[in-house]
Structure formats: C-alpha cells, structure tokens
Design a protein around this motif. Structure first.
Motif, PDB file in Angstrom:
ATOM      1  N   LYS A 182       7.383  -5.638  -0.936  1.00 55.61           N
ATOM      2  CA  LYS A 182       7.372  -4.174  -0.911  1.00 55.61           C
ATOM      3  C   LYS A 182       7.086  -3.598  -2.295  1.00 55.61           C
ATOM      4  CE  LYS A 182      10.633  -3.820   2.895  1.00 55.61           C
ATOM      5  NZ  LYS A 182      12.036  -3.559   3.253  1.00 55.61           N
ATOM      6  N   ALA A 185       3.415  -4.008  -3.021  1.00 51.58           N
ATOM      7  CA  ALA A 185       2.625  -3.049  -2.248  1.00 51.58           C
ATOM      8  C   ALA A 185       2.719  -1.652  -2.852  1.00 51.58           C
ATOM      9  CB  ALA A 185       3.084  -3.033  -0.787  1.00 51.58           C
ATOM     10  N   ALA A 186       3.916  -1.271  -3.289  1.00 50.26           N
ATOM     11  CA  ALA A 186       4.113   0.035  -3.911  1.00 50.26           C
ATOM     12  C   ALA A 186       3.368   0.116  -5.238  1.00 50.26           C
ATOM     13  CB  ALA A 186       5.594   0.309  -4.119  1.00 50.26           C
ATOM     14  N   ASP A 187       3.384  -0.968  -6.026  1.00 50.95           N
ATOM     15  CA  ASP A 187       2.687  -1.001  -7.302  1.00 50.95           C
ATOM     16  C   ASP A 187       1.179  -0.860  -7.125  1.00 50.95           C
ATOM     17  OD1 ASP A 187       5.084  -1.306  -8.581  1.00 50.95           O
ATOM     18  OD2 ASP A 187       4.829  -3.452  -9.014  1.00 50.95           O
ATOM     19  N   SER A 188       0.662  -1.404  -6.028  1.00 54.05           N
ATOM     20  CA  SER A 188      -0.788  -1.343  -5.811  1.00 54.05           C
ATOM     21  C   SER A 188      -1.235   0.069  -5.450  1.00 54.05           C
ATOM     22  CB  SER A 188      -1.209  -2.335  -4.729  1.00 54.05           C
ATOM     23  OG  SER A 188      -0.772  -1.903  -3.464  1.00 54.05           O
ATOM     24  N   ARG A 189      -0.311   0.892  -4.967  1.00 54.65           N
ATOM     25  CA  ARG A 189      -0.647   2.269  -4.612  1.00 54.65           C
ATOM     26  C   ARG A 189      -0.546   3.206  -5.813  1.00 54.65           C
ATOM     27  NH1 ARG A 189       3.236   3.176   0.205  1.00 54.65           N
ATOM     28  NH2 ARG A 189       3.955   1.108  -0.240  1.00 54.65           N
ATOM     29  N   ALA A 190       0.152   2.748  -6.837  1.00 58.06           N
ATOM     30  CA  ALA A 190       0.384   3.603  -8.000  1.00 58.06           C
ATOM     31  C   ALA A 190      -0.837   3.728  -8.886  1.00 58.06           C
ATOM     32  CB  ALA A 190       1.539   3.045  -8.819  1.00 58.06           C
TER      33      ALA A 190
END
Length: 190
Positions: A182, A185-190
């Motif tokens: 998770k 995945a969150a880091d890739s959206r940042a």
C-alpha cells in the motif's frame, strides 16, 4: 506389517521429510520412505503419486481455504482487501507448521524441479484467486492484478516468516507486506 496402519499418511509425510532433511530429496527413495514409516511401498502409492507429492499434497487444501475465505469477504471489500482476508485466513494454518514449513522450503530450494513445481503451485493459486474475484464481479485487469499481488505478498511474507528468528506469526508478516504494498502504491501516485 499389519494390513491397516493408523495415520499412514502422516507417518509417510514425516518419514519423507526426515529423510529429505537427512539425505536430500534426490537421494531418497519411496522404498526408504515407506520403510522409515513402517509401511509398504504400496501403501505409499495409495496416498501419493510419487515422492514429490509429499511436498505438494496440501496445495489443493490451501487453494480451497484461500478461495473460500475470499468468497466470504464482505461484499464491500475492495479486491485487494478480499485477497488480504484470504491470506490472513490461511496464515493460521502455517503458524501451526512453522518447522515443517522451514524444512519443506529448504528441500524445495535445493532442487530445481521442485522450485519449478512450487512456482506452478503459486501460479495456480493466483489463477484461483483471480477467478474468485471475477465471480465477485471484479473486472479485468483488477481481478488478475489483485490476485497476483496477493500471491506476491504471500510469497514475500512466507519467505520472511520462515527465515525469521522471532515468534511473530505468518499473519504479522502478511500484514507488513500488505502495508508495504500500500505504501509503494501511494508513493507511486505522489
């Protein structure tokens, strides 16, 4: 030897694992496994197709457990949450067999044929989870991605769990791996 022996399957499994650990998988014969268990080769073949199956006999049960747990996840659960519920349901089974799991993995890691079979097993588990997600109405590619990610989480958590020296449960390692996924995945959206 008597005609009927109680717990023949369990005794054969234990004998095989002991011999695989002592001599190695390739150097162990079905005859030796049966003799160590105090049974006949015929009895061995009533329970297992070959000596490799001793290591993979639980695959169908694991798949059934994962699929059933996924199906029982709340309807509101996201695909990855449903897969996580399935992984956590399976974790308890592993906690009861930590030392056996370590030995099994050591045997598999030492043999290319067995490593290949293990990868096939993991692919089958991912396919079954993907099918279960599609049965819940999850479309592609979400169903396949969640299933494959779940098996990756399972594999990484399992490897860390058997290598661990502490008493943390398989479920704890699964949760850590899910949390890391998770975070990534969150880091890739940042």
């Amino acid at each position: 030897m008597s005609r009927w022996e109680p717990n023949a399957r369990g005794r054969l499994e234990q004998a095989a694992m002991d011999l695989y650990g002592e001599r190695g998988y390739e150097q162990t014969t079905v005859t030796e496994i049966a003799a160590r268990a105090g049974l006949t080769e015929r009895t061995f073949f009533r329970h297992y197709a070959d000596k490799r199956e001793v290591l993979f006999a639980g695959s169908a049960s694991l798949q059934e457990l994962l699929v059933n747990a996924l199906a029982e996840a709340p309807a509101s659960a996201s695909p990855i949450e449903a897969v996580a519920a399935a992984l956590h349901a399976a974790a308890g089974v592993f906690d009861e067999r930590r030392e056996q799991s370590r030995l099994r993995q050591k045997v598999i890691s030492a043999n290319a044929e067995l490593r290949e079979r293990e990868l096939i097993k993991l692919a089958s588990l991912a396919a079954a989870l993907g099918e279960s997600l599609r049965a819940r109405g999850v479309s592609e590619p979400a169903a396949s991605l969640a299933a494959e990610a779940g098996i990756a989480v399972f594999k990484v958590a399992f490897e860390r769990w058997i290598a661990g020296t502490d008493e943390r449960t398989m479920g704890a390692f699964i949760q850590e791996s899910l949390d890391e996924l998770k975070t990534m995945a969150a880091d890739s959206r940042a």
